[in-house]
Design a protein around this motif. Structure first.
Motif, PDB file in Angstrom:
ATOM      1  N   ASN B  99       0.835  -1.208   0.000  1.00  4.24           N
ATOM      2  CA  ASN B  99       0.000   0.000   0.000  1.00  4.24           C
ATOM      3  C   ASN B  99       0.873   1.262   0.000  1.00  4.24           C
ATOM      4  N   ALA B 100       1.941   1.212  -0.753  1.00  7.68           N
ATOM      5  CA  ALA B 100       2.848   2.362  -0.813  1.00  7.68           C
ATOM      6  C   ALA B 100       2.395   3.320  -1.909  1.00  7.68           C
ATOM      7  N   SER B 101       2.777   4.584  -1.767  1.00  3.74           N
ATOM      8  CA  SER B 101       2.368   5.567  -2.769  1.00  3.74           C
ATOM      9  C   SER B 101       3.498   5.896  -3.734  1.00  3.74           C
ATOM     10  N   PHE B 102       4.712   5.488  -3.358  1.00  3.81           N
ATOM     11  CA  PHE B 102       5.856   5.817  -4.215  1.00  3.81           C
ATOM     12  C   PHE B 102       6.949   4.773  -4.025  1.00  3.81           C
ATOM     13  N   ALA B 103       7.646   4.435  -5.091  1.00  2.00           N
ATOM     14  CA  ALA B 103       8.799   3.535  -4.984  1.00  2.00           C
ATOM     15  C   ALA B 103       9.761   3.816  -6.123  1.00  2.00           C
ATOM     16  N   SER B 104      11.032   3.763  -5.808  1.00  2.00           N
ATOM     17  CA  SER B 104      12.038   3.923  -6.854  1.00  2.00           C
ATOM     18  C   SER B 104      13.266   3.089  -6.492  1.00  2.00           C
ATOM     19  N   ILE B 105      13.986   2.633  -7.515  1.00  7.69           N
ATOM     20  CA  ILE B 105      15.234   1.885  -7.278  1.00  7.69           C
ATOM     21  C   ILE B 105      16.300   2.421  -8.224  1.00  7.69           C
ATOM     22  N   LYS B 106      17.529   2.381  -7.750  1.00  2.00           N
ATOM     23  CA  LYS B 106      18.637   2.899  -8.550  1.00  2.00           C
ATOM     24  C   LYS B 106      19.874   2.068  -8.216  1.00  2.00           C
ATOM     25  N   LEU B 107      20.669   1.762  -9.242  1.00  4.87           N
ATOM     26  CA  LEU B 107      21.901   1.007  -9.003  1.00  4.87           C
ATOM     27  C   LEU B 107      23.066   1.838  -9.509  1.00  4.87           C
ATOM     28  N   ALA B 108      23.930   2.270  -8.579  1.00  2.00           N
ATOM     29  CA  ALA B 108      25.122   3.038  -8.964  1.00  2.00           C
ATOM     30  C   ALA B 108      26.311   2.084  -8.992  1.00  2.00           C
ATOM     31  N   ILE B 109      26.967   2.001 -10.132  1.00  2.58           N
ATOM     32  CA  ILE B 109      28.082   1.048 -10.303  1.00  2.58           C
ATOM     33  C   ILE B 109      29.399   1.752  -9.976  1.00  2.58           C
ATOM     34  N   SER B 110      30.308   1.033  -9.319  1.00  2.00           N
ATOM     35  CA  SER B 110      31.533   1.684  -8.808  1.00  2.00           C
ATOM     36  C   SER B 110      32.395   2.261  -9.927  1.00  2.00           C
ATOM     37  N   SER B 111      32.386   1.602 -11.091  1.00  2.00           N
ATOM     38  CA  SER B 111      33.224   2.115 -12.180  1.00  2.00           C
ATOM     39  C   SER B 111      32.541   3.273 -12.924  1.00  2.00           C
ATOM     40  N   GLY B 112      31.429   3.671 -12.455  1.00  2.00           N
ATOM     41  CA  GLY B 112      30.666   4.743 -13.119  1.00  2.00           C
ATOM     42  C   GLY B 112      29.447   4.162 -13.782  1.00  2.00           C
ATOM     43  N   GLY B 113      28.482   4.993 -14.069  1.00  2.00           N
ATOM     44  CA  GLY B 113      27.262   4.515 -14.689  1.00  2.00           C
ATOM     45  C   GLY B 113      26.192   4.211 -13.658  1.00  2.00           C
ATOM     46  N   GLU B 114      25.010   4.124 -14.152  1.00  2.00           N
ATOM     47  CA  GLU B 114      23.868   3.986 -13.246  1.00  2.00           C
ATOM     48  C   GLU B 114      22.728   3.289 -13.963  1.00  2.00           C
ATOM     49  N   LEU B 115      22.045   2.433 -13.260  1.00  2.00           N
ATOM     50  CA  LEU B 115      20.840   1.807 -13.807  1.00  2.00           C
ATOM     51  C   LEU B 115      19.667   2.284 -12.968  1.00  2.00           C
ATOM     52  N   ALA B 116      18.640   2.776 -13.604  1.00  2.00           N
ATOM     53  CA  ALA B 116      17.501   3.274 -12.826  1.00  2.00           C
ATOM     54  C   ALA B 116      16.225   3.171 -13.644  1.00  2.00           C
ATOM     55  N   PRO B 117      15.396   2.158 -13.365  1.00  2.00           N
ATOM     56  CA  PRO B 117      14.095   2.110 -14.044  1.00  2.00           C
ATOM     57  C   PRO B 117      13.232   3.285 -13.577  1.00  2.00           C
ATOM     58  N   PRO B 118      12.236   3.684 -14.352  1.00  2.00           N
ATOM     59  CA  PRO B 118      11.418   4.837 -13.954  1.00  2.00           C
ATOM     60  C   PRO B 118      10.740   4.613 -12.591  1.00  2.00           C
ATOM     61  N   ALA B 119      10.739   5.661 -11.781  1.00  2.00           N
ATOM     62  CA  ALA B 119      10.087   5.584 -10.463  1.00  2.00           C
ATOM     63  C   ALA B 119       8.576   5.452 -10.658  1.00  2.00           C
ATOM     64  N   SER B 120       7.915   4.942  -9.651  1.00  2.00           N
ATOM     65  CA  SER B 120       6.468   4.737  -9.759  1.00  2.00           C
ATOM     66  C   SER B 120       5.739   5.487  -8.646  1.00  2.00           C
ATOM     67  N   GLY B 121       4.642   6.135  -8.978  1.00  2.00           N
ATOM     68  CA  GLY B 121       3.841   6.855  -7.985  1.00  2.00           C
ATOM     69  C   GLY B 121       4.407   8.219  -7.645  1.00  2.00           C
ATOM     70  N   SER B 122       3.816   8.838  -6.642  1.00  2.00           N
ATOM     71  CA  SER B 122       4.308  10.152  -6.206  1.00  2.00           C
ATOM     72  C   SER B 122       4.586  10.098  -4.704  1.00  2.00           C
ATOM     73  N   PRO B 123       5.678  10.766  -4.261  1.00  2.00           N
ATOM     74  CA  PRO B 123       6.073  10.663  -2.853  1.00  2.00           C
ATOM     75  C   PRO B 123       4.987  11.148  -1.904  1.00  2.00           C
ATOM     76  N   SER B 124       4.871  10.449  -0.786  1.00  2.00           N
ATOM     77  CA  SER B 124       3.886  10.820   0.225  1.00  2.00           C
ATOM     78  C   SER B 124       4.401  12.014   1.020  1.00  2.00           C
ATOM     79  N   PRO B 125       3.500  12.909   1.455  1.00  2.00           N
ATOM     80  CA  PRO B 125       3.959  14.041   2.281  1.00  2.00           C
ATOM     81  C   PRO B 125       4.543  13.602   3.619  1.00  2.00           C
ATOM     82  N   LYS B 126       4.248  12.360   4.026  1.00  2.00           N
ATOM     83  CA  LYS B 126       4.799  11.861   5.295  1.00  2.00           C
ATOM     84  C   LYS B 126       6.288  11.548   5.185  1.00  2.00           C
ATOM     85  N   GLY B 127       6.810  11.530   3.967  1.00  2.00           N
ATOM     86  CA  GLY B 127       8.244  11.293   3.799  1.00  2.00           C
ATOM     87  C   GLY B 127       8.550  10.043   3.015  1.00  2.00           C
ATOM     88  N   THR B 128       9.708  10.069   2.377  1.00  2.00           N
ATOM     89  CA  THR B 128      10.178   8.915   1.624  1.00  2.00           C
ATOM     90  C   THR B 128      11.395   8.341   2.342  1.00  2.00           C
TER      91      THR B 128
END
Lengths: 115, 149
Positions: B99-128
Protein backbone atom coordinates in the motif's frame (compact mmCIF):
# COMPACT_ATOMS: atom_id res chain seq x y z
CA UNK A 1 -23.23 36.95 60.26
CA UNK A 2 -22.08 34.59 62.96
CA UNK A 3 -18.54 33.33 63.21
CA UNK A 4 -17.97 30.13 61.19
CA UNK A 5 -20.89 30.67 58.85
CA UNK A 6 -20.02 30.75 55.13
CA UNK A 7 -21.14 33.68 53.08
CA UNK A 8 -22.85 33.31 49.70
CA UNK A 9 -19.73 34.63 48.03
CA UNK A 10 -17.59 32.07 49.78
CA UNK A 11 -19.95 29.25 48.74
CA UNK A 12 -19.87 30.50 45.15
CA UNK A 13 -16.09 30.65 45.16
CA UNK A 14 -15.92 27.16 46.63
CA UNK A 15 -18.32 25.87 43.94
CA UNK A 16 -16.20 27.44 41.21
CA UNK A 17 -13.06 25.91 42.68
CA UNK A 18 -14.65 22.45 42.89
CA UNK A 19 -15.96 22.74 39.31
CA UNK A 20 -12.53 23.73 38.03
CA UNK A 21 -10.95 20.83 39.92
CA UNK A 22 -13.51 18.40 38.49
CA UNK A 23 -12.84 19.62 34.97
CA UNK A 24 -9.09 19.21 35.52
CA UNK A 25 -9.52 15.71 36.95
CA UNK A 26 -11.74 14.59 34.06
CA UNK A 27 -9.34 16.14 31.56
CA UNK A 28 -6.42 14.36 33.22
CA UNK A 29 -8.28 11.04 33.09
CA UNK A 30 -9.06 11.47 29.39
CA UNK A 31 -5.52 12.49 28.69
CA UNK A 32 -4.16 9.52 30.58
CA UNK A 33 -6.32 7.14 28.58
CA UNK A 34 -5.21 8.70 25.29
CA UNK A 35 -1.57 8.56 26.38
CA UNK A 36 -1.88 4.90 27.28
CA UNK A 37 -3.43 4.22 23.86
CA UNK A 38 -0.64 6.13 22.09
CA UNK A 39 2.04 4.29 24.04
CA UNK A 40 0.38 0.92 23.42
CA UNK A 41 0.03 1.59 19.71
CA UNK A 42 3.66 2.71 19.45
CA UNK A 43 4.85 -0.45 21.15
CA UNK A 44 2.61 -2.60 18.96
CA UNK A 45 3.95 -0.87 15.87
CA UNK A 46 7.53 -1.59 16.92
CA UNK A 47 6.68 -5.26 17.43
CA UNK A 48 4.79 -5.57 14.14
CA UNK A 49 7.56 -3.82 12.27
CA UNK A 50 10.34 -6.01 13.66
CA UNK A 51 8.28 -9.17 13.18
CA UNK A 52 7.66 -8.24 9.56
CA UNK A 53 11.35 -7.46 9.09
CA UNK A 54 12.35 -10.79 10.59
CA UNK A 55 9.85 -12.76 8.49
CA UNK A 56 10.38 -10.96 5.20
CA UNK A 57 14.15 -11.35 5.51
CA UNK A 58 13.81 -15.00 6.48
CA UNK A 59 11.38 -15.61 3.61
CA UNK A 60 14.25 -15.71 1.14
CA UNK A 61 15.46 -18.98 2.58
CA UNK A 62 12.23 -20.57 3.71
CA UNK A 63 10.41 -20.91 0.42
CA UNK A 64 7.69 -23.50 0.52
CA UNK A 65 8.67 -24.58 4.00
CA UNK A 66 7.08 -24.15 7.33
CA UNK A 67 9.43 -22.12 9.48
CA UNK A 68 7.78 -23.12 12.71
CA UNK A 69 7.78 -19.50 13.87
CA UNK A 70 4.72 -18.47 15.83
CA UNK A 71 3.39 -14.90 15.81
CA UNK A 72 4.17 -12.70 18.81
CA UNK A 73 1.53 -12.78 21.52
CA UNK A 74 -1.32 -10.39 20.72
CA UNK A 75 -0.69 -10.37 16.97
CA UNK A 76 -2.57 -12.05 14.14
CA UNK A 77 -1.31 -12.88 10.67
CA UNK A 78 -3.87 -12.60 7.91
CA UNK A 79 -4.19 -11.29 4.36
CA UNK A 80 -0.42 -11.29 3.97
CA UNK A 81 0.13 -8.94 6.89
CA UNK A 82 0.70 -8.97 10.61
CA UNK A 83 -1.53 -6.83 12.82
CA UNK A 84 -1.91 -6.15 16.51
CA UNK A 85 -5.12 -7.51 18.04
CA UNK A 86 -5.48 -4.51 20.34
CA UNK A 87 -4.33 -1.74 18.01
CA UNK A 88 -5.54 -2.35 14.42
CA UNK A 89 -3.50 0.59 13.12
CA UNK A 90 -0.31 -1.21 14.12
CA UNK A 91 -0.18 -3.35 10.99
CA UNK A 92 2.61 -4.32 8.61
CA UNK A 93 2.24 -5.89 5.18
CA UNK A 94 4.69 -8.49 3.94
CA UNK A 95 6.48 -8.30 0.62
CA UNK A 96 6.47 -12.07 0.38
CA UNK A 97 3.42 -14.28 0.34
CA UNK A 98 3.58 -15.29 3.95
CA UNK A 99 0.72 -17.05 5.64
CA UNK A 100 0.31 -18.40 9.08
CA UNK A 101 -0.54 -22.04 9.25
CA UNK A 102 -0.92 -24.22 12.26
CA UNK A 103 2.59 -24.63 13.53
CA UNK A 104 4.16 -21.53 12.05
CA UNK A 105 4.57 -19.15 9.17
CA UNK A 106 4.82 -20.45 5.66
CA UNK A 107 6.03 -18.77 2.50
CA UNK A 108 3.29 -19.73 0.09
CA UNK A 109 4.90 -18.82 -3.17
CA UNK A 110 8.36 -17.90 -4.20
CA UNK A 111 8.27 -16.03 -7.43
CA UNK A 112 11.92 -15.31 -7.98
CA UNK A 113 12.60 -17.95 -10.59
CA UNK A 114 11.13 -21.35 -11.29
CA UNK A 115 13.06 -23.54 -8.86
CA UNK B 1 -14.85 41.97 61.23
CA UNK B 2 -14.01 38.29 61.53
CA UNK B 3 -16.56 37.18 58.93
CA UNK B 4 -15.60 39.90 56.49
CA UNK B 5 -11.98 38.71 56.68
CA UNK B 6 -13.20 35.15 55.90
CA UNK B 7 -15.17 36.18 52.85
CA UNK B 8 -12.33 38.30 51.54
CA UNK B 9 -9.94 35.39 51.83
CA UNK B 10 -11.78 33.44 49.11
CA UNK B 11 -11.21 36.18 46.57
CA UNK B 12 -7.79 37.30 47.71
CA UNK B 13 -5.07 37.98 45.19
CA UNK B 14 -2.95 35.25 46.80
CA UNK B 15 -5.66 32.62 46.35
CA UNK B 16 -6.33 33.65 42.76
CA UNK B 17 -2.62 33.58 41.99
CA UNK B 18 -2.27 30.13 43.54
CA UNK B 19 -5.22 28.86 41.52
CA UNK B 20 -3.85 30.33 38.29
CA UNK B 21 -0.46 28.79 39.04
CA UNK B 22 -2.11 25.40 39.55
CA UNK B 23 -3.96 25.69 36.23
CA UNK B 24 -0.77 26.80 34.49
CA UNK B 25 1.20 23.85 35.89
CA UNK B 26 -1.60 21.46 34.87
CA UNK B 27 -1.65 22.80 31.31
CA UNK B 28 2.15 22.76 31.03
CA UNK B 29 2.34 19.21 32.40
CA UNK B 30 -0.40 18.06 30.00
CA UNK B 31 1.40 19.64 27.05
CA UNK B 32 4.63 17.88 28.05
CA UNK B 33 2.84 14.53 28.32
CA UNK B 34 1.12 14.94 24.95
CA UNK B 35 4.36 15.92 23.26
CA UNK B 36 6.12 12.87 24.70
CA UNK B 37 3.32 10.64 23.41
CA UNK B 38 3.55 12.23 19.97
CA UNK B 39 7.32 11.79 20.01
CA UNK B 40 6.93 8.09 20.82
CA UNK B 41 4.39 7.72 18.01
CA UNK B 42 6.62 9.55 15.56
CA UNK B 43 9.63 7.41 16.54
CA UNK B 44 7.69 4.19 16.06
CA UNK B 45 6.47 5.37 12.64
CA UNK B 46 10.03 6.27 11.70
CA UNK B 47 11.37 2.87 12.74
CA UNK B 48 8.51 1.05 10.98
CA UNK B 49 9.11 3.05 7.77
CA UNK B 50 12.87 2.44 7.88
CA UNK B 51 12.27 -1.27 8.41
CA UNK B 52 9.89 -1.28 5.48
CA UNK B 53 12.50 0.39 3.25
CA UNK B 54 15.03 -2.23 4.38
CA UNK B 55 12.62 -5.04 3.55
CA UNK B 56 11.94 -3.41 0.17
CA UNK B 57 15.67 -3.29 -0.62
CA UNK B 58 16.03 -6.99 0.32
CA UNK B 59 13.04 -7.82 -1.85
CA UNK B 60 14.62 -5.96 -4.79
CA UNK B 61 17.98 -7.71 -4.25
CA UNK B 62 16.21 -11.06 -4.19
CA UNK B 63 13.93 -10.53 -7.18
CA UNK B 64 16.59 -9.04 -9.43
CA UNK B 65 19.36 -11.50 -8.56
CA UNK B 66 21.23 -13.42 -11.24
CA UNK B 67 20.01 -16.99 -11.62
CA UNK B 68 22.52 -19.71 -11.11
CA UNK B 69 23.27 -22.22 -13.83
CA UNK B 70 24.63 -25.74 -13.93
CA UNK B 71 24.83 -27.21 -10.44
CA UNK B 72 23.30 -23.97 -9.14
CA UNK B 73 20.24 -24.30 -11.35
CA UNK B 74 17.17 -23.18 -9.44
CA UNK B 75 19.21 -21.01 -7.13
CA UNK B 76 20.11 -17.38 -7.41
CA UNK B 77 23.34 -15.53 -6.72
CA UNK B 78 22.75 -13.45 -3.62
CA UNK B 79 23.20 -9.71 -4.09
CA UNK B 80 24.32 -10.12 -7.71
CA UNK B 81 22.11 -7.96 -9.88
CA UNK B 82 20.82 -8.98 -13.29
CA UNK B 83 20.49 -5.88 -15.50
CA UNK B 84 17.44 -7.15 -17.38
CA UNK B 85 15.56 -8.10 -14.22
CA UNK B 86 16.54 -4.87 -12.53
CA UNK B 87 15.33 -2.65 -15.35
CA UNK B 88 12.06 -4.56 -15.68
CA UNK B 89 11.43 -4.82 -11.93
CA UNK B 90 7.69 -4.52 -11.28
CA UNK B 91 7.57 -1.49 -8.94
CA UNK B 92 3.76 -1.05 -9.06
CA UNK B 93 3.29 -4.66 -7.95
CA UNK B 94 5.66 -4.22 -4.98
CA UNK B 95 3.90 -0.96 -4.09
CA UNK B 96 0.55 -2.70 -4.25
CA UNK B 97 1.70 -5.29 -1.73
CA UNK B 98 2.68 -2.60 0.75
CA UNK B 99 0.00 0.00 0.00
CA UNK B 100 2.85 2.36 -0.81
CA UNK B 101 2.37 5.57 -2.77
CA UNK B 102 5.86 5.82 -4.21
CA UNK B 103 8.80 3.54 -4.98
CA UNK B 104 12.04 3.92 -6.85
CA UNK B 105 15.23 1.88 -7.28
CA UNK B 106 18.64 2.90 -8.55
CA UNK B 107 21.90 1.01 -9.00
CA UNK B 108 25.12 3.04 -8.96
CA UNK B 109 28.08 1.05 -10.30
CA UNK B 110 31.53 1.68 -8.81
CA UNK B 111 33.22 2.11 -12.18
CA UNK B 112 30.67 4.74 -13.12
CA UNK B 113 27.26 4.51 -14.69
CA UNK B 114 23.87 3.99 -13.25
CA UNK B 115 20.84 1.81 -13.81
CA UNK B 116 17.50 3.27 -12.83
CA UNK B 117 14.10 2.11 -14.04
CA UNK B 118 11.42 4.84 -13.95
CA UNK B 119 10.09 5.58 -10.46
CA UNK B 120 6.47 4.74 -9.76
CA UNK B 121 3.84 6.85 -7.98
CA UNK B 122 4.31 10.15 -6.21
CA UNK B 123 6.07 10.66 -2.85
CA UNK B 124 3.89 10.82 0.23
CA UNK B 125 3.96 14.04 2.28
CA UNK B 126 4.80 11.86 5.30
CA UNK B 127 8.24 11.29 3.80
CA UNK B 128 10.18 8.91 1.62
CA UNK B 129 12.53 6.39 3.22
CA UNK B 130 15.59 5.18 1.35
CA UNK B 131 18.05 2.41 2.07
CA UNK B 132 21.40 1.80 0.41
CA UNK B 133 22.72 -1.73 0.02
CA UNK B 134 25.91 -3.16 -1.37
CA UNK B 135 25.48 -5.33 -4.44
CA UNK B 136 27.50 -6.82 -7.28
CA UNK B 137 26.89 -5.93 -10.89
CA UNK B 138 28.83 -7.76 -13.61
CA UNK B 139 31.70 -8.45 -11.22
CA UNK B 140 31.90 -4.89 -9.95
CA UNK B 141 30.78 -3.44 -6.65
CA UNK B 142 27.56 -1.49 -6.92
CA UNK B 143 25.30 0.44 -4.59
CA UNK B 144 21.59 -0.22 -4.65
CA UNK B 145 19.33 2.57 -3.47
CA UNK B 146 15.73 1.58 -2.77
CA UNK B 147 13.21 4.23 -1.76
CA UNK B 148 9.60 3.79 -0.68
CA UNK B 149 6.94 6.02 0.85
Amino acid sequence: MRRGQLSLEALLAFAILLSALSVMIFAAQGMGQRLAAHAGESTARYSASYSALCLDEAAQSMAGSNAGIVPPKGFTVQNNSIASDSYPFAKEDFFHDIKYDSGGYKVQSYGIEPA
Amino acid sequence: MESSRHSRAFFSIDASFAFLTAVFIFVAFSAALISSALTAQSQSSEIASENRALRFSSYVLERTAVSGGGQFDGHYMANEIDAGKFLSFDLPSAMGRMNASFASIKLAISSGGELAPPASGSPSPKGTYCVERLAVFEGQAARLEACIS
